[in-house]
Design a protein around this motif. Sequence first.
Motif, mmCIF file in Angstrom:
data_model
loop_
_atom_site.group_PDB
_atom_site.id
_atom_site.type_symbol
_atom_site.label_atom_id
_atom_site.label_comp_id
_atom_site.label_asym_id
_atom_site.label_seq_id
_atom_site.Cartn_x
_atom_site.Cartn_y
_atom_site.Cartn_z
ATOM 1 N N ALA A 126 7.442 8.851 9.388
ATOM 2 C CA ALA A 126 6.970 9.300 8.076
ATOM 3 C C ALA A 126 6.981 8.149 7.085
ATOM 4 O O ALA A 126 7.797 7.230 7.174
ATOM 5 C CB ALA A 126 7.864 10.433 7.561
ATOM 6 N N ASN A 127 6.024 8.240 6.144
ATOM 7 C CA ASN A 127 5.948 7.333 5.013
ATOM 8 C C ASN A 127 5.422 8.149 3.835
ATOM 9 O O ASN A 127 4.533 8.990 3.999
ATOM 10 C CB ASN A 127 5.007 6.169 5.323
ATOM 11 C CG ASN A 127 5.004 5.124 4.216
ATOM 12 O OD1 ASN A 127 4.532 5.392 3.098
ATOM 13 N ND2 ASN A 127 5.519 3.950 4.523
ATOM 14 N N GLU A 128 5.951 7.919 2.676
ATOM 15 C CA GLU A 128 5.598 8.757 1.530
ATOM 16 C C GLU A 128 4.116 8.719 1.189
ATOM 17 O O GLU A 128 3.593 9.631 0.520
ATOM 18 C CB GLU A 128 6.431 8.353 0.320
ATOM 19 C CG GLU A 128 6.233 6.905 -0.114
ATOM 20 C CD GLU A 128 7.069 6.563 -1.340
ATOM 21 O OE1 GLU A 128 7.370 7.498 -2.113
ATOM 22 O OE2 GLU A 128 7.399 5.371 -1.513
ATOM 23 N N TYR A 129 3.403 7.674 1.623
ATOM 24 C CA TYR A 129 1.971 7.558 1.324
ATOM 25 C C TYR A 129 1.101 7.821 2.558
ATOM 26 O O TYR A 129 -0.118 7.635 2.504
ATOM 27 C CB TYR A 129 1.649 6.170 0.771
ATOM 28 C CG TYR A 129 2.359 5.862 -0.533
ATOM 29 C CD1 TYR A 129 2.034 6.584 -1.694
ATOM 30 C CD2 TYR A 129 3.344 4.888 -0.605
ATOM 31 C CE1 TYR A 129 2.688 6.311 -2.880
ATOM 32 C CE2 TYR A 129 3.990 4.614 -1.806
ATOM 33 C CZ TYR A 129 3.673 5.329 -2.933
ATOM 34 O OH TYR A 129 4.316 5.069 -4.128
ATOM 35 N N PHE A 130 1.707 8.234 3.643
ATOM 36 C CA PHE A 130 0.940 8.545 4.847
ATOM 37 C C PHE A 130 0.948 10.068 5.010
ATOM 38 O O PHE A 130 1.840 10.651 5.646
ATOM 39 C CB PHE A 130 1.580 7.864 6.070
ATOM 40 C CG PHE A 130 0.685 7.793 7.265
ATOM 41 C CD1 PHE A 130 -0.197 6.739 7.440
ATOM 42 C CD2 PHE A 130 0.719 8.792 8.234
ATOM 43 C CE1 PHE A 130 -1.027 6.673 8.543
ATOM 44 C CE2 PHE A 130 -0.102 8.732 9.347
ATOM 45 C CZ PHE A 130 -0.980 7.671 9.496
ATOM 46 N N LEU A 131 -0.077 10.730 4.409
ATOM 47 C CA LEU A 131 -0.153 12.192 4.356
ATOM 48 C C LEU A 131 -1.513 12.669 4.838
ATOM 49 O O LEU A 131 -2.540 11.988 4.657
ATOM 50 C CB LEU A 131 0.085 12.685 2.924
ATOM 51 C CG LEU A 131 1.381 12.202 2.234
ATOM 52 C CD1 LEU A 131 1.381 12.634 0.771
ATOM 53 C CD2 LEU A 131 2.610 12.712 2.961
ATOM 54 N N LYS A 132 -1.513 13.833 5.452
ATOM 55 C CA LYS A 132 -2.774 14.395 5.932
ATOM 56 C C LYS A 132 -3.679 14.749 4.760
ATOM 57 O O LYS A 132 -3.262 15.379 3.799
ATOM 58 C CB LYS A 132 -2.491 15.642 6.762
ATOM 59 C CG LYS A 132 -3.754 16.248 7.367
ATOM 60 C CD LYS A 132 -3.432 17.448 8.242
ATOM 61 C CE LYS A 132 -4.709 18.016 8.865
ATOM 62 N NZ LYS A 132 -4.440 19.185 9.720
ATOM 63 N N GLY A 133 -4.912 14.304 4.845
ATOM 64 C CA GLY A 133 -5.884 14.565 3.802
ATOM 65 C C GLY A 133 -5.749 13.674 2.585
ATOM 66 O O GLY A 133 -6.464 13.856 1.595
ATOM 67 N N GLU A 134 -4.889 12.703 2.624
ATOM 68 C CA GLU A 134 -4.673 11.796 1.486
ATOM 69 C C GLU A 134 -4.882 10.346 1.932
ATOM 70 O O GLU A 134 -4.046 9.475 1.748
ATOM 71 C CB GLU A 134 -3.253 11.977 0.927
ATOM 72 C CG GLU A 134 -2.900 13.379 0.519
ATOM 73 C CD GLU A 134 -3.660 13.840 -0.722
ATOM 74 O OE1 GLU A 134 -4.185 12.992 -1.464
ATOM 75 O OE2 GLU A 134 -3.750 15.070 -0.941
ATOM 76 N N ARG A 135 -6.058 10.111 2.526
ATOM 77 C CA ARG A 135 -6.340 8.768 3.043
ATOM 78 C C ARG A 135 -6.291 7.711 1.944
ATOM 79 O O ARG A 135 -5.933 6.554 2.196
ATOM 80 C CB ARG A 135 -7.714 8.775 3.710
ATOM 81 C CG ARG A 135 -8.095 7.459 4.367
ATOM 82 C CD ARG A 135 -9.517 7.541 4.899
ATOM 83 N NE ARG A 135 -9.632 8.478 6.012
ATOM 84 C CZ ARG A 135 -9.521 8.118 7.298
ATOM 85 N NH1 ARG A 135 -9.304 6.847 7.609
ATOM 86 N NH2 ARG A 135 -9.667 9.020 8.243
ATOM 87 N N HIS A 136 -6.676 8.087 0.745
ATOM 88 C CA HIS A 136 -6.733 7.105 -0.344
ATOM 89 C C HIS A 136 -5.344 6.550 -0.700
ATOM 90 O O HIS A 136 -5.232 5.520 -1.375
ATOM 91 C CB HIS A 136 -7.368 7.753 -1.586
ATOM 92 C CG HIS A 136 -6.550 8.874 -2.143
ATOM 93 N ND1 HIS A 136 -6.536 10.142 -1.594
ATOM 94 C CD2 HIS A 136 -5.679 8.922 -3.203
ATOM 95 C CE1 HIS A 136 -5.730 10.930 -2.291
ATOM 96 N NE2 HIS A 136 -5.197 10.207 -3.267
#
Length: 275
Positions: free
Chosen positions: A91-101
Amino acid sequence: MEYNLPLPLEGLKETGPTAFLTKTYNIVEDSSTNNIVSWSRDNNSFIVWEPETFALICLPRCFKHNNFSSFVRQLNTYGFKKIDTERWEFANEYFLKGERHLLKNIKRRKTSSQTQTRSLEGGRFRLEGEIHELRRDRVALELELVRLRRKQESMKTYLHLMEEKLKVTEVKQEMMMNFLLKKIKKPSFLQSLRKRKLQGMKNREQRQEVISSHGVEDHDTFVKAEPEEYGGDELHIASMEDQGQEGDEMEMDSEGIWKGFVLSEEMCDLGEHFI
């Protein structure tokens, strides 16, 4: 003809995510491989369900290797954390599904030049300390070596002196034995020894009678007043009266052999044996 000019791109100066992050996101996003790798239930992490299959099929599609350990090391450099000890979930706080940006916010951790400089300086300081200790140990060893060499030379000198002293002693013993054998062969010498021994026995008997007649309390007085049975000068003169004072005998007397051994009680017993 009119040309439509492109509108200025917003955020043109902003840097996008790295290729590694984009490729990793695409692999996780691919629904056809959900049985191998997929998003977690909360969509804030991804899980590699089958690491071996993931390395053989998924990694070669986007990377030039199929090494799962290398892939995990790359995740660590970008700040990903393994959040489940039972499975490969990252996990990484900026690696989220649907949040490629949000991928652009993930930065690769680099070692600063200042940290590297400090590390190099620390290593150099340790090396200098070790070199200083080695030099100090070398000086101590050299001093110890000098001390041992001096001690060795001293022992050599001492052994040489002892050898010389032993040689002199052996020579004296040989001269003494030759001298004794020469004197024992003379009948007059042996008779003189026997006469002296008998006289000594007679003197002891007389002294014992005197002590008995005067009492025990005057024993010390009479003992001190009585001359020695084998006094050095007296016996030397007595033993020489039947032999004459030859040159070699005088020389032996100067060595201390005549007085120290020839006139001893053991010599008298030896002479008695030959008579």
